[in-house]
Each structure stands twice: as C-alpha cells, then as structure tokens.
Design a protein around this motif. Structure first.
Motif, PDB file in Angstrom:
ATOM      1  N   VAL A  48       1.089  -0.938  -0.074  1.00 37.99           N
ATOM      2  CA  VAL A  48      -0.235  -0.072  -0.098  1.00 37.99           C
ATOM      3  C   VAL A  48       0.814   1.277   0.089  1.00 37.99           C
ATOM      4  O   VAL A  48       1.721   1.469   0.900  1.00 37.99           O
ATOM      5  CB  VAL A  48      -0.760   0.011   1.186  1.00 37.99           C
ATOM      6  CG1 VAL A  48      -1.881   1.311   1.105  1.00 37.99           C
ATOM      7  CG2 VAL A  48      -1.600  -1.125   1.232  1.00 37.99           C
ATOM      8  N   ALA A  49       0.882   2.301  -0.943  1.00 43.04           N
ATOM      9  CA  ALA A  49       1.410   3.388  -1.175  1.00 43.04           C
ATOM     10  C   ALA A  49       0.644   4.587  -1.159  1.00 43.04           C
ATOM     11  O   ALA A  49      -0.281   4.412  -1.916  1.00 43.04           O
ATOM     12  CB  ALA A  49       2.372   3.017  -2.171  1.00 43.04           C
ATOM     13  N   MET A  50       0.983   5.527  -0.505  1.00 41.77           N
ATOM     14  CA  MET A  50      -0.009   6.686  -0.338  1.00 41.77           C
ATOM     15  C   MET A  50       0.466   7.699  -1.262  1.00 41.77           C
ATOM     16  O   MET A  50      -0.143   8.795  -1.310  1.00 41.77           O
ATOM     17  CB  MET A  50      -0.302   6.879   1.055  1.00 41.77           C
ATOM     18  CG  MET A  50      -0.830   5.904   1.911  1.00 41.77           C
ATOM     19  SD  MET A  50      -2.163   5.377   1.409  1.00 41.77           S
ATOM     20  CE  MET A  50      -3.249   6.462   1.713  1.00 41.77           C
ATOM     21  N   THR A 148     -11.098   6.205  -2.776  1.00 43.18           N
ATOM     22  CA  THR A 148     -10.123   6.881  -1.794  1.00 43.18           C
ATOM     23  C   THR A 148     -10.286   6.377  -0.432  1.00 43.18           C
ATOM     24  O   THR A 148      -9.266   6.070   0.296  1.00 43.18           O
ATOM     25  CB  THR A 148     -10.229   8.494  -1.838  1.00 43.18           C
ATOM     26  OG1 THR A 148     -10.170   9.013  -3.150  1.00 43.18           O
ATOM     27  CG2 THR A 148      -9.227   9.275  -0.773  1.00 43.18           C
ATOM     28  N   GLU A 149     -11.478   6.100  -0.128  1.00 42.95           N
ATOM     29  CA  GLU A 149     -11.892   5.651   1.296  1.00 42.95           C
ATOM     30  C   GLU A 149     -11.271   4.208   1.369  1.00 42.95           C
ATOM     31  O   GLU A 149     -11.007   3.771   2.545  1.00 42.95           O
ATOM     32  CB  GLU A 149     -13.418   5.737   1.302  1.00 42.95           C
ATOM     33  CG  GLU A 149     -13.884   6.994   1.851  1.00 42.95           C
ATOM     34  CD  GLU A 149     -15.531   7.425   1.842  1.00 42.95           C
ATOM     35  OE1 GLU A 149     -16.128   6.251   1.346  1.00 42.95           O
ATOM     36  OE2 GLU A 149     -15.978   8.151   2.393  1.00 42.95           O
ATOM     37  N   TYR A 150     -11.533   3.290   0.462  1.00 40.39           N
ATOM     38  CA  TYR A 150     -10.955   1.996   0.486  1.00 40.39           C
ATOM     39  C   TYR A 150      -9.423   1.936   0.612  1.00 40.39           C
ATOM     40  O   TYR A 150      -8.957   1.207   1.460  1.00 40.39           O
ATOM     41  CB  TYR A 150     -11.031   1.431  -0.842  1.00 40.39           C
ATOM     42  CG  TYR A 150     -12.423   0.454  -0.981  1.00 40.39           C
ATOM     43  CD1 TYR A 150     -12.461  -0.709   0.037  1.00 40.39           C
ATOM     44  CD2 TYR A 150     -13.689   0.636  -1.559  1.00 40.39           C
ATOM     45  CE1 TYR A 150     -13.909  -1.415   0.198  1.00 40.39           C
ATOM     46  CE2 TYR A 150     -14.758   0.025  -1.592  1.00 40.39           C
ATOM     47  CZ  TYR A 150     -14.849  -1.231  -0.574  1.00 40.39           C
ATOM     48  OH  TYR A 150     -16.072  -1.827  -0.648  1.00 40.39           O
ATOM     49  N   LEU A 153      -8.517   3.055   3.829  1.00 40.14           N
ATOM     50  CA  LEU A 153      -8.868   1.981   4.946  1.00 40.14           C
ATOM     51  C   LEU A 153      -7.696   0.946   5.089  1.00 40.14           C
ATOM     52  O   LEU A 153      -7.202   0.344   5.972  1.00 40.14           O
ATOM     53  CB  LEU A 153     -10.089   1.321   4.617  1.00 40.14           C
ATOM     54  CG  LEU A 153     -10.918   0.422   5.656  1.00 40.14           C
ATOM     55  CD1 LEU A 153     -10.655   0.895   7.097  1.00 40.14           C
ATOM     56  CD2 LEU A 153     -11.983  -0.205   5.163  1.00 40.14           C
ATOM     57  N   LEU A 154      -7.294   0.579   3.795  1.00 43.00           N
ATOM     58  CA  LEU A 154      -6.231  -0.508   3.525  1.00 43.00           C
ATOM     59  C   LEU A 154      -4.916   0.266   4.186  1.00 43.00           C
ATOM     60  O   LEU A 154      -4.221  -0.639   5.094  1.00 43.00           O
ATOM     61  CB  LEU A 154      -5.810  -0.714   2.161  1.00 43.00           C
ATOM     62  CG  LEU A 154      -6.803  -1.870   1.215  1.00 43.00           C
ATOM     63  CD1 LEU A 154      -6.733  -1.594  -0.034  1.00 43.00           C
ATOM     64  CD2 LEU A 154      -6.608  -3.101   1.648  1.00 43.00           C
ATOM     65  N   HIS A 170     -10.036  -9.159   2.630  1.00 44.05           N
ATOM     66  CA  HIS A 170     -11.520  -8.985   2.438  1.00 44.05           C
ATOM     67  C   HIS A 170     -11.731  -7.760   2.087  1.00 44.05           C
ATOM     68  O   HIS A 170     -12.805  -7.463   1.158  1.00 44.05           O
ATOM     69  CB  HIS A 170     -12.140  -9.152   3.978  1.00 44.05           C
ATOM     70  CG  HIS A 170     -12.193 -10.616   4.340  1.00 44.05           C
ATOM     71  ND1 HIS A 170     -12.708 -11.684   3.421  1.00 44.05           N
ATOM     72  CD2 HIS A 170     -11.919 -11.233   5.583  1.00 44.05           C
ATOM     73  CE1 HIS A 170     -12.511 -12.879   4.199  1.00 44.05           C
ATOM     74  NE2 HIS A 170     -12.441 -12.385   5.360  1.00 44.05           N
ATOM     75  N   LEU A 171     -10.824  -6.654   2.554  1.00 42.60           N
ATOM     76  CA  LEU A 171     -10.796  -5.191   2.030  1.00 42.60           C
ATOM     77  C   LEU A 171     -10.675  -5.212   0.461  1.00 42.60           C
ATOM     78  O   LEU A 171     -11.317  -4.724  -0.360  1.00 42.60           O
ATOM     79  CB  LEU A 171     -10.028  -4.485   2.472  1.00 42.60           C
ATOM     80  CG  LEU A 171     -10.449  -3.853   3.949  1.00 42.60           C
ATOM     81  CD1 LEU A 171      -9.256  -3.154   4.488  1.00 42.60           C
ATOM     82  CD2 LEU A 171     -11.793  -2.898   3.709  1.00 42.60           C
ATOM     83  N   GLN A 172      -9.677  -6.105  -0.134  1.00 41.20           N
ATOM     84  CA  GLN A 172      -9.251  -5.956  -1.407  1.00 41.20           C
ATOM     85  C   GLN A 172     -10.324  -6.863  -2.060  1.00 41.20           C
ATOM     86  O   GLN A 172     -10.571  -6.167  -3.273  1.00 41.20           O
ATOM     87  CB  GLN A 172      -8.047  -6.927  -1.555  1.00 41.20           C
ATOM     88  CG  GLN A 172      -6.710  -6.179  -1.012  1.00 41.20           C
ATOM     89  CD  GLN A 172      -5.414  -7.202  -1.040  1.00 41.20           C
ATOM     90  OE1 GLN A 172      -5.605  -8.403  -0.721  1.00 41.20           O
ATOM     91  NE2 GLN A 172      -4.283  -6.525  -1.388  1.00 41.20           N
ATOM     92  N   THR A 173     -10.997  -7.714  -1.703  1.00 44.03           N
ATOM     93  CA  THR A 173     -11.849  -8.376  -2.400  1.00 44.03           C
ATOM     94  C   THR A 173     -13.280  -7.602  -2.733  1.00 44.03           C
ATOM     95  O   THR A 173     -13.857  -7.522  -3.763  1.00 44.03           O
ATOM     96  CB  THR A 173     -12.414  -9.849  -1.780  1.00 44.03           C
ATOM     97  OG1 THR A 173     -11.409 -10.504  -1.500  1.00 44.03           O
ATOM     98  CG2 THR A 173     -13.653 -10.390  -2.151  1.00 44.03           C
TER      99      THR A 173
END
Length: 300
Positions: A48-50, A148-150, A153-154, A170-173
C-alpha cells in the motif's frame, strides 16, 4: 552475469524497501512514526503506497518494461502519467484509476512534474473478482471518493501489527468487486458504441499478443481477421495513428527488453527466442529502434 532488473513483485518490493528509507530511519521510532515517514507499507502479502514519492518514480525508471507478478490498482491523484500497458498506450489524468492484472507488462514513458498517485497490490483473490485484462477507468466524483476511502482503510489496516492477512484480503475483495462492476459497465458501453473498425483493431491487438513473436507479415493478421491487408492497414492507421508494422515492432521490442532485463540468456539465445535469423539481424534491429545494442541496453 548479466545485470538484472528486479521484477515488480511483493518480494522484491519488500527487499527494496528494506534497503532504502527504512534503513535510514530512527531505529527508536515507533512503527506508526516510521510508516508516516515512508507513506508506504509492503510485505509478502500486500503493498500500500499513499504517494508517488514513497513508491513510484523513485523505484520505477522510464522507458523500461516491468513485469507485474501480482495485480496492482493505481489511482492518479494529481498530474498525469504516460504509460504503455500490454502494448496499449495511455495518457492517464487525475481522478483516473487503472488496474494492472497479474502478469501484465507496463512501461512508463513519462509523467508530469506534479504527478502523484496511490496504489495497492492484490493477489490470490476469489475468482469472481478477477478481471480478464487491464482497465483504465476515469471515475466520477462519487466513485473517486469511494476508491479513496478504500485505500485509506487499507492503509490504516496495514498499520495494525501483526498484520492480519484475512482483513486485507476481505478489503481487497470488496474493493475489486466495486471496480469490476465499474469496469464491466464501461466495457459494455464501449462495445455498444464500438464501430466495426474498433472491433477489428481490438482483435488485431489481441492477435499480436498471441502471434507477434512468430508472425510478422500483415497478410497473416489480415487473413485471421478475414479482411484484406490494405484494409487492415487503413483501419489500424486510422484508429491508432500507427501502422501495422509499427505495432509489430513495438511488441517485438518490448518483449526483447523484458528478456534482456529479466534473464542472463546470451544474445544469440535472445535472438533465437525472438525468432530472428541470427544475432546480427537482431542486434541491428534492436539498435535501430532503441539507439542501443542489446548488450548496451542490458548493462546500462
């Protein structure tokens, strides 16, 4: 040994991160402080890179094809990006999201000075989330907010250590299902609006991806598409601005670059893999198109 460029897999990304910013940070800093400094997290399960500064142009060089082991979702948050994804060329602007499916090849041609992005990886997700090919999706304001929210959250889940892989999966799915719905809708609209020439061009690109290493005559592709070579040439030029032979050359050069970068195979063997009569022909062709000999490209 030939110089190798590391595959953009999670394993090599993790190795790169350990050799860069993390090694320079205060060893007494907390994990949260370290992650805020780096603005990215990577391990064998997830990246995950912001922002692009943390994990973008600093680790990706222009005009070099990269092979993606795991899938990637990239969101252009500012500026623009010029990229080739599996042969297709895109100018990707702000508030656009693009998906690289596993085993994609992409090459960055350039980015604007103010370019920025957010990204995350995905792998081993349920089959119902899978996309058959890459997708470039300009998003509406509501879709962009959701995306953006996803990612936020990740990012927050990645702060929780030890990381819970199931939570990430689960988040990625969930996110990929949303993106698949958007991509499927866009594809249906594209097909509905596509002209006969659009269909011919898309089929031609798919044929190159399958036969490009061994079939380099316009007549072969025209015959597969049940049209004349002249008509195929007219359609390809009209749709893309490039000739059939320019598309074939792009494919051959991209494949050659990947082999040269990712293997230690001698040049004669690369030439054989690329279906050239001999290494001399291959070297002359490669230098004409890139300005470098195969060895110069491999060792630069």
């Amino acid at each position: 040994m030939a110089k190798q460029v590391e595959n953009l897999s999670l394993n090599t990304a993790e190795q790169l991160s350990k050799r860069s910013n993390f090694a320079q940070e205060d060893s007494n800093a907390t994990l949260d402080e370290q992650m805020d400094y780096k603005r990215y997290y990577v391990d064998k399960n997830v990246l995950v890179a912001m922002d692009a500064k943390s994990f973008g142009p600093n680790s990706i060089q222009p005009n070099i094809p990269y092979h993606i082991d795991e899938g990637r979702v990239l969101m252009v948050t500012n500026g623009s990006l010029h990229v080739i994804i599996n042969l297709e060329e895109f100018h990707i602007k702000q508030q656009t999201l693009f998906i690289l499916v596993p085993d994609s090849i992409f090459e960055v041609l350039g980015w604007s000075d103010n370019f920025d992005m957010q990204t995350f990886s995905f792998k081993d997700l349920p089959i119902f989330t899978s996309l058959s090919k890459h997708a470039v999706l300009p998003l509406s304001d509501d879709q962009w907010l959701l995306a953006t929210e996803y990612v936020q959250l990740l990012w927050h889940v990645a702060h929780q250590q030890p990381l819970l892989p199931d939570s990430v999966t689960h988040l990625q799915t969930s996110f990929l299902l949303e993106l698949k719905r958007i991509a499927d809708t866009a594809e249906l609209l594209r097909k509905k609006m596509a002209t006969r020439q659009d269909v011919i061009f898309r089929n031609f690109i798919e044929l190159i991806s399958t036969h490009g290493l061994h079939e380099r005559k316009v007549e072969f592709y025209a015959d597969k598409l049940c049209i004349t070579p002249n008509y195929l040439g007219d359609v390809v030029k009209h749709i893309s601005g490039l000739t059939v032979m320019q598309w074939l050359t792009r494919y051959i050069i991209q494949k050659a670059k990947v082999i040269l970068r990712y293997s230690d195979a001698p040049i004669w063997e690369v030439a054989e893999q690329m279906n050239f009569a001999n290494p001399s022909f291959f070297s002359k062709f490669f230098k004409r198109e890139t300005g470098l000999t195969p060895n110069e490209y491999r060792n630069q």
